[in-house]
Design a protein around this motif. Structure first.
Motif, PDB file in Angstrom:
ATOM      1  N   GLY A  69       0.787  -1.222   0.000  1.00  0.00           N
ATOM      2  CA  GLY A  69       0.000   0.000   0.000  1.00  0.00           C
ATOM      3  C   GLY A  69       0.821   1.274   0.000  1.00  0.00           C
ATOM      4  N   ARG A  70       2.153   1.137   0.079  1.00  0.00           N
ATOM      5  CA  ARG A  70       3.023   2.315   0.088  1.00  0.00           C
ATOM      6  C   ARG A  70       3.883   2.406  -1.167  1.00  0.00           C
ATOM      7  NH1 ARG A  70       6.309   2.159   5.505  1.00  0.00           N
ATOM      8  NH2 ARG A  70       7.207   4.009   4.537  1.00  0.00           N
ATOM      9  N   GLY A  71       3.907   1.337  -1.952  1.00  0.00           N
ATOM     10  CA  GLY A  71       4.617   1.372  -3.221  1.00  0.00           C
ATOM     11  C   GLY A  71       6.117   1.270  -3.121  1.00  0.00           C
ATOM     12  N   THR A  72       6.630   0.786  -1.994  1.00  0.00           N
ATOM     13  CA  THR A  72       8.083   0.717  -1.809  1.00  0.00           C
ATOM     14  C   THR A  72       8.524  -0.662  -1.339  1.00  0.00           C
ATOM     15  OG1 THR A  72       7.845   1.594   0.459  1.00  0.00           O
ATOM     16  CG2 THR A  72       8.322   3.174  -1.300  1.00  0.00           C
ATOM     17  N   GLN A  73       9.824  -0.917  -1.482  1.00  0.00           N
ATOM     18  CA  GLN A  73      10.469  -2.130  -0.993  1.00  0.00           C
ATOM     19  C   GLN A  73      11.827  -1.740  -0.444  1.00  0.00           C
ATOM     20  OE1 GLN A  73      11.474  -4.831  -4.199  1.00  0.00           O
ATOM     21  NE2 GLN A  73      11.841  -3.153  -5.635  1.00  0.00           N
ATOM     22  N   VAL A  97       0.110   2.489  -6.897  1.00  0.00           N
ATOM     23  CA  VAL A  97       0.033   3.112  -5.575  1.00  0.00           C
ATOM     24  C   VAL A  97       0.487   4.569  -5.641  1.00  0.00           C
ATOM     25  CG1 VAL A  97       0.934   3.074  -3.224  1.00  0.00           C
ATOM     26  CG2 VAL A  97       0.367   0.936  -4.377  1.00  0.00           C
ATOM     27  N   LYS A  98      -0.349   5.468  -5.133  1.00  0.00           N
ATOM     28  CA  LYS A  98       0.001   6.884  -5.107  1.00  0.00           C
ATOM     29  C   LYS A  98       0.548   7.231  -3.722  1.00  0.00           C
ATOM     30  CE  LYS A  98      -3.401   8.294  -8.577  1.00  0.00           C
ATOM     31  NZ  LYS A  98      -4.557   9.180  -8.890  1.00  0.00           N
ATOM     32  N   ASN A  99       1.853   7.403  -3.659  1.00  0.00           N
ATOM     33  CA  ASN A  99       2.533   7.702  -2.404  1.00  0.00           C
ATOM     34  C   ASN A  99       3.641   8.705  -2.702  1.00  0.00           C
ATOM     35  OD1 ASN A  99       4.496   7.568  -0.227  1.00  0.00           O
ATOM     36  ND2 ASN A  99       3.438   5.740   0.477  1.00  0.00           N
TER      37      ASN A  99
END
Length: 240
Positions: A69-73, A97-99
């Protein structure tokens, strides 16, 4: 009395000689923030960020997981007891995901420091102190991600409304059943320096004191964070 003066002068000269020797070798001890939890190194691509750190330090970070839900890894590398480096990048599996953080990472041309986290103890108690001091914040906000071994890592975060142009951290409390990432992340690196630069060091120092943070601050033309990490191959010297 003369012997005491001579001894004092000898110690001063010896200390100065030692400091000078350490300075020439780039090994002058630097005061690090006591409650620093981790440093975030942003990268437009996770493998590129891992390669960048390994090229400078000789230690390869390992995959940590994704932030749903945050669009990161991320990938992690230990910096000693209860300190670590988090290499954070966009997650290609979350393109919709829009973050703001993920968007900013996409725009980076090369890896750089994008922030840091401090551990204040109980974030609930810390939030109450902020409220009493009239400091605006968000949280405590729960967060979690699955580790590669399948175990769930959980935390709570308090974020300041004003981060002083990115120089102030967010505050994290790890779940009681969560293993701190520094414990089993790849070792071999140490944090030599972590500091802030700003055109208004007195103002930032006053805010840091209110927040009970001992981040070293110096004067510069623009606000930025600076860290130096040492590894078996060399040093990673990077700014925000």
């Amino acid at each position: 009395m003369s012997h005491q003066i001579e001894r004092r002068q000898f110690l001063q000269v010896s200390a100065g000689t030692l400091a000078g020797s350490l300075l020439l070798r780039g090994e002058v001890p630097v005061t690090l923030p006591e409650n620093l939890d981790h440093i975030l190194l942003g990268s437009p691509d996770l493998q590129a960020g891992i390669d960048f750190v390994e090229k400078h330090t000789g230690v390869r970070a390992t995959f940590g997981g994704v932030h749903p839900g945050r669009g990161t890894q991320n990938a992690l590398l230990s910096l000693g007891e209860r300190r670590y480096l988090e290499i954070i990048a966009p997650d290609p599996a979350q393109p919709g995901v829009k973050n703001p953080i993920a968007s900013d990472l996409h725009s980076l041309k090369e890896p750089r420091v994008i922030g840091w986290a401090a551990h204040p103890g109980s974030v609930t108690a810390f939030a109450e102190k902020l409220r009493t001091a009239g400091i605006k914040f968000d949280g405590p906000t729960p967060g979690s991600r699955k580790r590669p071994d399948g175990n769930l890592l959980e935390w709570q975060i308090v974020s300041l409304a004003d981060t002083a142009s990115g120089l102030l951290p967010f505050f994290i409390e790890w779940g009681q059943d969560s293993v701190h990432p520094s414990v089993d992340a790849p070792k071999g690196c140490s944090l030599l320096s972590f500091s802030a630069e700003t055109p208004h060091p007195e103002k930032l120092a006053a805010t840091l004191k209110t927040l009970n943070l001992d981040l070293p601050v110096s004067r510069a033309e623009r606000p930025r964070l600076h860290t130096i990490i040492s590894g078996p191959k060399g040093k990673l010297d990077v700014y925000s």
